[in-house]
Design an enzyme around this catalytic site. Structure first.
Site, short mmCIF file in Angstrom:
data_model
loop_
_atom_site.label_atom_id
_atom_site.label_comp_id
_atom_site.label_asym_id
_atom_site.label_seq_id
_atom_site.Cartn_x
_atom_site.Cartn_y
_atom_site.Cartn_z
N PHE A 1 0.86 -1.18 0.00
CA PHE A 1 0.00 0.00 0.00
C PHE A 1 0.90 1.24 0.00
O PHE A 1 2.08 1.14 0.33
CB PHE A 1 -0.91 0.00 1.25
N GLN B 1 -8.54 13.78 4.23
CA GLN B 1 -7.78 13.04 3.22
C GLN B 1 -8.55 12.91 1.91
O GLN B 1 -9.73 12.57 1.91
CB GLN B 1 -7.48 11.63 3.74
N HIS C 1 -8.49 10.71 -1.44
CA HIS C 1 -7.94 9.47 -1.97
C HIS C 1 -7.70 9.67 -3.47
O HIS C 1 -8.55 10.24 -4.15
CB HIS C 1 -8.96 8.35 -1.73
N LEU D 1 -15.08 4.82 -4.68
CA LEU D 1 -13.68 4.46 -4.49
C LEU D 1 -13.23 3.25 -5.29
O LEU D 1 -13.90 2.22 -5.33
CB LEU D 1 -13.43 4.15 -3.00
N GLU E 1 -6.96 1.47 -3.05
CA GLU E 1 -5.52 1.51 -3.26
C GLU E 1 -4.98 0.11 -3.61
O GLU E 1 -3.88 -0.01 -4.16
CB GLU E 1 -4.87 2.01 -1.96
N ARG F 1 -1.07 8.94 -0.04
CA ARG F 1 -2.25 9.47 -0.74
C ARG F 1 -2.19 10.97 -0.99
O ARG F 1 -2.64 11.44 -2.03
CB ARG F 1 -3.49 9.15 0.09
N HIS G 1 -12.17 11.44 1.25
CA HIS G 1 -12.24 10.04 1.65
C HIS G 1 -12.26 9.82 3.15
O HIS G 1 -13.00 8.98 3.66
CB HIS G 1 -11.01 9.34 1.05
N ARG H 1 -3.36 9.93 6.67
CA ARG H 1 -3.41 8.52 7.05
C ARG H 1 -2.82 7.64 5.96
O ARG H 1 -3.06 7.87 4.77
CB ARG H 1 -4.87 8.11 7.27
#
Ligand SMILES: Cc1cc2nc3c(=O)[nH]c(=O)nc-3n(C[C@H](O)[C@H](O)[C@H](O)COP(=O)(O)OP(=O)(O)OC[C@H]3O[C@@H](n4cnc5c(N)ncnc54)[C@H](O)[C@@H]3O)c2cc1C
Length: 571
Positions: free
Chosen positions: A116, A231, A233, A243, A246, A277, A344, A385
């Site tokens: 990730f 955040q 994404h 979404l 990831e 991100r 996100h 995050r």
């Protein structure tokens, strides 16, 4: 007005991963535990999580997970909290597994892990691309088996809290099916109400992620922490923000602009698409802004998975393939899909200590009041995050909240609620139902969401944020003149949406004011007019409160730094 009162040991608001994990712990210790949720538990947004849950398994040391998390969060995370998160991650995976969560495996039978963004090794455990649902079903099942009393379709609108003693003693809610009000009176109250990205037009969140819990706290003059850190994404479907996890890039997905360039080579030469991100989202939006987008309006970027074997996509990303097919009409095994950044996740929220106890002020804890999961700010994610750290946070800190409540409860005497304690929320609802103004919920909400995306989004500056400050005040004035078309008591969704909009306005003000005051760029908060991180002035947490007129006051608290001194953040 007289509102009926129901008494229990513990009341938990929210039945996502955090709420269910806490409830299971409380109930197994013999506490009478009620969970209130505006949705069926399994429809909580946790169930939508696709990609994975991090843990340093096998040979890997938790220290490298800890460092990646601190660096990913641009050094704003509290390092005692991050250490706890990463040290306890392997145990959390084992806890889930022992309860029956089935993780994808390698050929040798060990738990498979995928890479990730912003992580130095492949660390995300997963169940195909349905990780959240697998975990949620498992914990919900076990919580039900333990005897947790779940009450679905109850909307919580107020917290019973005595400021003088910093003591919480219940919540006020109504049944969505009947508009029956009730006070839930308890010794311990836990909020696990999830995130708030619905304040933005393009977002990946469920409709219910309207940050209710946060504004309920703010209206009791309790502070919220680091609200400016939202955040984005990198890969939402371009047409609607849904979404594409990831995991798609983790499994090898690549990003291309309209010139066919793999543009991440310019922004993060070492990590490419697997930079964190904030970095990838800004790169995408910059490519679009500079005219190198794709599609009819050049307002998207290609995500390309066509070089992967179809068998891998079928085995590891079936849900993503389905989503792209349903919502964009493209089969990602055969063609590129159009994506752009989508709001996100909320790094900010209700400030807590590492045992999930709510901070009533910067210096004092509350009594009988707890928060866990995305609505809480512990803070483990700091300014940004890392993917797959949030399911971990929700499960782990949900459990910790449960354990803390079990430990604290013998020392807490029940403070009895009065039937009139329900008046404040009841009159808010009555006013909305009776109001004869001219504004509609949908129009005000759309204006709020579109303006937040435009003026308080991935890129911000003083003038855009000041514009947004004015728009929030205008929307607040409009809200006072709202008129509901539906006045009924049964499943009045317009009423619920009006209450949610009221919450969105309050916490939007806290996002905007926090962002205006933070004259630096850190993690997900990027100021065009202050593009550098400024540790000298801003290596600190924002605490914001709001008064009844919507005026925000800010103060600051130090970041806990233990092992990792701030360094330049490059990938
Ligand atoms: C599409 C998507 C994919 C994601 N993928 C990942 C991933 O792969 N890995 C990862 O680590 N993280 C992922 N995340 C983030 C992660 O899923 C969430 O942060 C986490 O699940 C939040 O859990 P929670 O228990 O705090 O809240 P939620 O699961 O959001 O639950 C909130 C609960 O609060 C209740 N509630 C809220 N307001 C009220 C009210 N007023 N009255 C009554 N009840 C209320 C709701 O009914 C719900 O039960 C993803 C998020 C999204 C949106």
């Amino acid at each position: 007005m007289s509102t009926p009162i129901e008494i229990s040991d513990v009341v938990i608001v929210g039945a996502g991963l955090a709420g269910c994990a806490a409830a299971k712990e409380c109930r197994e210790a013999g506490l009478k535990t009620i969970v209130l949720t505006k949705l069926h538990p399994l429809r909580s947004h946790s169930g939508a999580a696709q990609g994975g849950i991090n843990a340093a398994l096998n040979e890997e040391s938790a220290l490298s997970h800890e460092f990646d998390t601190v660096k990913g969060g641009d050094y704003l995370g509290d390092q005692d909290a991050v250490k706890l998160l990463t040290d306890k991650a392997p145990e959390t995976i084992r806890w889930l597994e022992r309860m029956g969560a089935v993780f994808s495996r390698r050929e040798d039978g060990t738990i498979a892990q995928r890479p990730f963004g912003g992580q130095s090794v492949a660390r995300a455990c997963y169940a195909k691309d349905r990780t959240g649902l697998t975990c949620l079903q498992t914990i919900y099942e076990q919580a039900t088996r333990a005897g947790v009393d779940f009450r679905a379709e109850w909307f919580v609108g107020d917290l019973l809290y005595e400021a003088q003693t910093r003591r919480a003693y219940g919540v006020v809610a109504y049944n969505l099916a009947t508009l029956e009000f009730r006070i839930f009176n308890a010794k311990a109250i836990l909020f696990a109400t999830g995130g708030y990205a619905r304040a933005y037009a393009i977002n990946s969140n469920a409709h219910c992620n309207t940050g209710d819990g946060l504004s309920i706290f703010a209206r009791r003059n309790l502070p919220l922490e680091d609200m400016e850190f939202v955040q984005f994404h990198p890969t939402g479907l371009a047409n609607n923000g849904i979404l594409i996890s990831e995991a798609a890039r983790g499994e090898g997905g690549r990003l291309y602009n309209g010139l066919g360039e793999r543009f991440m080579e310019r922004y993060a030469p070492a990590k490419l698409e697997l930079a964190p991100r904030d970095v990838v989202s800004r790169a995408i939006e910059q490519e679009i802004a500079q005219g190198r987008g794709v599609g009819e309006n050049k307002d998207a970027i290609w995500l390309d998975l066509t070089h992967l074997e179809t068998a891998i996509i079928e085995e590891r990303l079936p849900e993503l393939r389905d989503l792209a097919l349903t919502f964009q009409g493209r089969d990602l095994a055969k063609e590129r899909i159009a994506i752009r950044a989508t709001a996100h996740y909320s790094m900010g929220g209700i400030p807590t200590d590492i045992r999930s106890r709510v901070r009533a002020t910067r210096h004092a804890l509350s009594i009988g009041l707890y928060a866990a999961g995305e609505c809480a700010c512990v803070s483990v994610h700091g300014a940004n995050r890392l993917g797959a750290n949030s399911l971990l946070e929700a499960v782990l800190f949900g459990r910790i909240a449960g354990e803390t409540i079990v430990r604290d409860l013998p020392t807490i005497l029940l403070r009895h609620a009065f039937p009139r304690d329900g008046d404040r929320f009841r009159s808010e609802v009555q006013t909305l139902l009776k109001n004869g103004g001219s504004e509609s919920v949908a129009a005000l909400r759309t204006r709020l969401q579109e303006s937040m995306t435009a003026h308080a989004g991935i890129f911000r500056d003083r003038s855009s944020l000041e514009k947004m400050r004015t728009i929030v005040s205008e929307i607040r004035a409009g809200f006072a003149a709202i008129r509901l078309g539906d006045k009924s008591s049964a499943f009045n969704t317009e009423l619920m949406e009006a209450l949610e909009l009221g919450h969105m306005i309050d916490y939007a003000a806290l996002i905007v004011e926090g962002a205006l005051a933070r004259e630096e760029s850190r993690g997900a908060h990027y100021r065009d007019d202050f593009p550098e991180r400024n540790d000298k002035q801003f290596l600190k947490h924002t605490f914001g409160t709001i008064d009844t007129d919507g005026a925000v006051s800010l103060s600051y608290a130090p970041v806990t730094i233990i092992r990792h001194q701030p360094q330049a953040r490059t990938y």
